[in-house]
Design a protein around this motif. Sequence first.
Motif, PDB file in Angstrom:
ATOM      1  N   SER A  51       0.839  -1.209   0.000  1.00 32.70           N
ATOM      2  CA  SER A  51       0.000   0.000   0.000  1.00 32.70           C
ATOM      3  C   SER A  51       0.869   1.254   0.000  1.00 32.70           C
ATOM      4  CB  SER A  51      -0.932   0.017   1.220  1.00 32.70           C
ATOM      5  OG  SER A  51      -1.809  -1.078   1.187  1.00 32.70           O
ATOM      6  N   LEU A  52       1.898   1.242   0.815  1.00 32.08           N
ATOM      7  CA  LEU A  52       2.811   2.382   0.876  1.00 32.08           C
ATOM      8  C   LEU A  52       3.548   2.570  -0.447  1.00 32.08           C
ATOM      9  CD1 LEU A  52       4.182   4.655   2.479  1.00 32.08           C
ATOM     10  CD2 LEU A  52       5.852   2.961   3.243  1.00 32.08           C
ATOM     11  N   LEU A  53       4.053   1.488  -1.013  1.00 33.80           N
ATOM     12  CA  LEU A  53       4.755   1.580  -2.308  1.00 33.80           C
ATOM     13  C   LEU A  53       3.840   2.106  -3.401  1.00 33.80           C
ATOM     14  CD1 LEU A  53       6.919  -1.668  -2.270  1.00 33.80           C
ATOM     15  CD2 LEU A  53       7.723   0.702  -2.211  1.00 33.80           C
ATOM     16  N   TRP A  54       2.588   1.655  -3.409  1.00 31.77           N
ATOM     17  CA  TRP A  54       1.641   2.138  -4.422  1.00 31.77           C
ATOM     18  C   TRP A  54       1.369   3.632  -4.215  1.00 31.77           C
ATOM     19  CZ3 TRP A  54       0.503  -0.104  -8.798  1.00 31.77           C
ATOM     20  CH2 TRP A  54      -0.518   0.436  -9.576  1.00 31.77           C
ATOM     21  N   LYS A  77       4.189   5.480  -5.650  1.00 31.90           N
ATOM     22  CA  LYS A  77       4.070   5.482  -7.112  1.00 31.90           C
ATOM     23  C   LYS A  77       3.087   6.552  -7.567  1.00 31.90           C
ATOM     24  CE  LYS A  77       1.118   3.641  -9.423  1.00 31.90           C
ATOM     25  NZ  LYS A  77       0.612   4.725 -10.248  1.00 31.90           N
ATOM     26  N   ILE A  78       1.969   6.685  -6.894  1.00 32.33           N
ATOM     27  CA  ILE A  78       0.996   7.729  -7.228  1.00 32.33           C
ATOM     28  C   ILE A  78       1.640   9.106  -7.048  1.00 32.33           C
ATOM     29  CG2 ILE A  78      -1.157   8.839  -6.489  1.00 32.33           C
ATOM     30  CD1 ILE A  78      -2.241   6.018  -5.847  1.00 32.33           C
ATOM     31  N   TYR A 102      -6.334   4.571  -8.247  1.00 34.40           N
ATOM     32  CA  TYR A 102      -7.044   4.600  -6.972  1.00 34.40           C
ATOM     33  C   TYR A 102      -7.902   3.360  -6.763  1.00 34.40           C
ATOM     34  CZ  TYR A 102      -5.059   8.951  -5.543  1.00 34.40           C
ATOM     35  OH  TYR A 102      -4.153   9.897  -5.138  1.00 34.40           O
ATOM     36  N   ALA A 103      -8.261   2.658  -7.833  1.00 37.34           N
ATOM     37  CA  ALA A 103      -8.923   1.358  -7.664  1.00 37.34           C
ATOM     38  C   ALA A 103      -7.934   0.382  -7.026  1.00 37.34           C
ATOM     39  CB  ALA A 103      -9.416   0.841  -9.014  1.00 37.34           C
ATOM     40  N   VAL A 104      -6.709   0.387  -7.527  1.00 42.62           N
ATOM     41  CA  VAL A 104      -5.674  -0.484  -6.959  1.00 42.62           C
ATOM     42  C   VAL A 104      -5.372  -0.073  -5.518  1.00 42.62           C
ATOM     43  CG1 VAL A 104      -3.241  -1.166  -7.134  1.00 42.62           C
ATOM     44  CG2 VAL A 104      -4.673  -1.081  -9.193  1.00 42.62           C
ATOM     45  N   LEU A 105      -5.250   1.235  -5.275  1.00 40.72           N
ATOM     46  CA  LEU A 105      -4.982   1.696  -3.906  1.00 40.72           C
ATOM     47  C   LEU A 105      -6.085   1.244  -2.956  1.00 40.72           C
ATOM     48  CD1 LEU A 105      -3.203   3.272  -1.935  1.00 40.72           C
ATOM     49  CD2 LEU A 105      -4.493   5.335  -2.550  1.00 40.72           C
ATOM     50  N   PHE A 106      -7.337   1.369  -3.366  1.00 42.87           N
ATOM     51  CA  PHE A 106      -8.444   0.919  -2.521  1.00 42.87           C
ATOM     52  C   PHE A 106      -8.291  -0.561  -2.180  1.00 42.87           C
ATOM     53  CE2 PHE A 106     -12.356  -1.384  -1.991  1.00 42.87           C
ATOM     54  CZ  PHE A 106     -12.955  -0.714  -0.944  1.00 42.87           C
ATOM     55  N   LEU A 107      -8.021  -1.398  -3.192  1.00 40.44           N
ATOM     56  CA  LEU A 107      -7.911  -2.840  -2.955  1.00 40.44           C
ATOM     57  C   LEU A 107      -6.743  -3.168  -2.020  1.00 40.44           C
ATOM     58  CD1 LEU A 107      -8.680  -4.142  -6.547  1.00 40.44           C
ATOM     59  CD2 LEU A 107     -10.180  -4.249  -4.538  1.00 40.44           C
ATOM     60  N   SER A 152      -5.991  11.318  -2.158  1.00 41.27           N
ATOM     61  CA  SER A 152      -6.211  12.048  -3.408  1.00 41.27           C
ATOM     62  C   SER A 152      -6.134  13.551  -3.178  1.00 41.27           C
ATOM     63  CB  SER A 152      -7.576  11.679  -3.995  1.00 41.27           C
ATOM     64  OG  SER A 152      -7.873  12.496  -5.102  1.00 41.27           O
ATOM     65  N   LEU A 153      -6.756  14.018  -2.115  1.00 43.65           N
ATOM     66  CA  LEU A 153      -6.719  15.453  -1.801  1.00 43.65           C
ATOM     67  C   LEU A 153      -5.295  15.920  -1.502  1.00 43.65           C
ATOM     68  CD1 LEU A 153      -9.950  15.677   0.351  1.00 43.65           C
ATOM     69  CD2 LEU A 153      -9.587  16.735  -1.889  1.00 43.65           C
ATOM     70  N   THR A 154      -4.538  15.115  -0.757  1.00 40.23           N
ATOM     71  CA  THR A 154      -3.158  15.509  -0.471  1.00 40.23           C
ATOM     72  C   THR A 154      -2.294  15.454  -1.723  1.00 40.23           C
ATOM     73  OG1 THR A 154      -2.438  13.279   0.174  1.00 40.23           O
ATOM     74  CG2 THR A 154      -3.302  14.719   1.925  1.00 40.23           C
ATOM     75  N   ASP A 155      -2.598  14.526  -2.622  1.00 36.83           N
ATOM     76  CA  ASP A 155      -1.847  14.434  -3.867  1.00 36.83           C
ATOM     77  C   ASP A 155      -2.100  15.667  -4.747  1.00 36.83           C
ATOM     78  OD1 ASP A 155      -0.114  12.957  -5.675  1.00 36.83           O
ATOM     79  OD2 ASP A 155      -1.900  12.694  -6.915  1.00 36.83           O
ATOM     80  N   GLU A 156      -3.329  16.120  -4.784  1.00 34.58           N
ATOM     81  CA  GLU A 156      -3.625  17.335  -5.557  1.00 34.58           C
ATOM     82  C   GLU A 156      -2.983  18.558  -4.908  1.00 34.58           C
ATOM     83  OE1 GLU A 156      -4.947  17.397  -8.626  1.00 34.58           O
ATOM     84  OE2 GLU A 156      -5.048  15.216  -8.468  1.00 34.58           O
ATOM     85  N   LEU A 157      -2.948  18.588  -3.589  1.00 35.20           N
ATOM     86  CA  LEU A 157      -2.249  19.668  -2.894  1.00 35.20           C
ATOM     87  C   LEU A 157      -0.764  19.645  -3.255  1.00 35.20           C
ATOM     88  CD1 LEU A 157      -2.220  21.996  -0.836  1.00 35.20           C
ATOM     89  CD2 LEU A 157      -1.860  20.264   0.946  1.00 35.20           C
TER      90      LEU A 157
END
Length: 158
Positions: free
Chosen positions: A20-23, A26-27, A76-81, A111-116
């Motif tokens: 999860s952390l590695l993904w 990657k994002i 984000y589908a992968v992150l959710f899983l 997602s919000l922090t990534d956009e920030l």
Amino acid sequence: MPRAQFPLALKHSYFWWALSLLWSVKIFWFSTGTFRGAATGRVLRSVLAALNIVLSEGTFRLVHQALRKGAHVAEYAVLFLLLYRSIGGSGFLRWKPKTAALAAAVCVAYSLTDELHQVFVRGRGPSLADCALDAAGGLAALVILRTISKHRGRTIES
């Protein structure tokens, strides 16, 4: 002195949290200037040229945009899983509503922090529309997981 032995379940927990952390990293990396629109456009043009595919400029822009926005949904589908598995432990295909809600909330928050983060990246910028696509990816994975769980006849845990 003998080495400490970790229970197998604990080892698996670390494994899924690490994935999860590695993904997530990657994002974050995909949100850098390396992957701004102009850069991914050049890559797409190279791939199309290698495949001897010629598109009009308008069609190219449409395909490029669809790929970029589809990547949000898929990431984000992968992150959710991964988060669902990390939080919920074993029994991945067993429906766990609280686990699903927490995994979805973490996806939206990330997602919000990534956009920030993109506010500070040259050539990039924040977009609430991208956050909506990210949330849609997490929701799509949630729905698919729920459907598979229901189809397999698993019991619902609250």
